[in-house]
Write a protein that holds these residues in place. Structure first.
Motif, PDB file in Angstrom:
ATOM      1  N   SER A 159      84.032 -11.714  65.572  1.00  0.00           N
ATOM      2  CA  SER A 159      84.761 -11.521  64.316  1.00  0.00           C
ATOM      3  C   SER A 159      86.277 -11.495  64.517  1.00  0.00           C
ATOM      4  O   SER A 159      87.027 -11.551  63.558  1.00  0.00           O
ATOM      5  N   LYS A 160      86.736 -11.440  65.754  1.00  0.00           N
ATOM      6  CA  LYS A 160      88.173 -11.397  66.040  1.00  0.00           C
ATOM      7  C   LYS A 160      88.800 -12.788  66.162  1.00  0.00           C
ATOM      8  O   LYS A 160      90.009 -12.907  66.307  1.00  0.00           O
ATOM      9  N   MET A 161      87.984 -13.832  66.083  1.00  0.00           N
ATOM     10  CA  MET A 161      88.546 -15.171  66.236  1.00  0.00           C
ATOM     11  C   MET A 161      89.384 -15.554  65.014  1.00  0.00           C
ATOM     12  O   MET A 161      89.118 -15.127  63.897  1.00  0.00           O
ATOM     13  N   GLU A 162      90.433 -16.323  65.292  1.00  0.00           N
ATOM     14  CA  GLU A 162      91.308 -16.782  64.214  1.00  0.00           C
ATOM     15  C   GLU A 162      90.662 -17.994  63.543  1.00  0.00           C
ATOM     16  O   GLU A 162      90.122 -18.869  64.205  1.00  0.00           O
TER      17      GLU A 162
ATOM     18  N   LYS B 166      80.957  -9.528  60.773  1.00  0.00           N
ATOM     19  CA  LYS B 166      81.493  -8.167  60.840  1.00  0.00           C
ATOM     20  C   LYS B 166      80.475  -7.156  60.314  1.00  0.00           C
ATOM     21  O   LYS B 166      80.528  -5.987  60.659  1.00  0.00           O
TER      22      LYS B 166
ATOM     23  N   VAL C 123      82.983 -15.359  59.622  1.00  0.00           N
ATOM     24  CA  VAL C 123      83.605 -14.204  60.290  1.00  0.00           C
ATOM     25  C   VAL C 123      83.392 -12.945  59.451  1.00  0.00           C
ATOM     26  O   VAL C 123      83.069 -11.879  59.978  1.00  0.00           O
TER      27      VAL C 123
ATOM     28  N   SER D  77      81.196  -8.144  67.032  1.00  0.00           N
ATOM     29  CA  SER D  77      82.553  -7.613  66.923  1.00  0.00           C
ATOM     30  C   SER D  77      83.558  -8.552  67.607  1.00  0.00           C
ATOM     31  O   SER D  77      84.624  -8.831  67.065  1.00  0.00           O
ATOM     32  N   LEU D  78      83.198  -9.033  68.786  1.00  0.00           N
ATOM     33  CA  LEU D  78      84.072  -9.971  69.499  1.00  0.00           C
ATOM     34  C   LEU D  78      84.237 -11.281  68.726  1.00  0.00           C
ATOM     35  O   LEU D  78      85.339 -11.814  68.620  1.00  0.00           O
TER      36      LEU D  78
END
Length: 182
Positions: free
Chosen positions: A46-49, A63, A59, A43-44
């Motif tokens: 998957s938040k990367m740009e 998820k 990504v 989850s962490l």
């Protein structure tokens, strides 16, 4: 009727819990390297740009993942324990063999538990028997992902056995399911 529903729920829960815990005994053993990635870490991540298409595919895949467990050893004794545990698990897990390769004394077996569609996977189990010549690898991956997305995961995470997983994901393209049927 209530008892039937309760029994079904318990059976499904027990099978899911077994999948998450049967290999945990290898986590803290000497002579076994372990990599454990759980849902929170995915989850962490998957938040990367991201800016490029390949990283965006990565990504999107992470998820969908719940757990990744990889155990690696050069010890014949530990490899035997890992193989016995995997074999025992496969007898009760209702997984299908996706691919089997024997080459140069190394045996690779990949099994899947299918999801809602033919290419969807709920669980993937890979066992590489190095037979004392190479590392023995046991990998369990759970979530709800498409088999064709695995090559992105293996590239980005540098997983042991990644080349074998790439072959499996490429071999599934155009097939109707894990064995080409369903």
């Amino acid at each position: 009727m209530k008892n039937l529903i309760l029994t079904l729920v318990l059976l499904v829960s027990a099978n899911t819990l077994m999948a998450q815990s049967v290999f945990d005994k290898f986590e803290d053993q000497e002579k076994i390297k372990a990599v454990i990635v759980n849902k929170k870490m995915f989850s962490l991540l998957s938040k990367m740009e991201v800016k490029d298409k390949e990283t965006q595919q990565y990504v999107n895949l992470i998820k969908k993942l719940d757990n990744l467990k990889v155990f690696v050893t050069n010890s014949d004794l530990k490899a035997g324990e890992m193989k016995a545990t995997a074999d025992k698990y496969l007898k009760t897990a209702s997984m299908e063999e996706l691919m089997r390769v024997n080459e140069g004394g190394k045996s690779v077996k990949i099994y899947v538990k299918s999801g809602a569609t033919d290419s969807q996977v709920k669980e993937l189990l890979m066992f590489i028997d190095g037979s004392g010549k190479e590392e023995t690898v046991l990998m369990s991956l759970t979530g709800d992902f498409d088999l064709n997305e695995l090559s992105v995961l293996t590239d980005k995470m540098s997983l042991p056995g990644g080349d074998d997983l790439k072959k499996a994901s490429k071999g599934s393209k155009g097939s109707k399911g894990p064995k080409g049927s369903k």
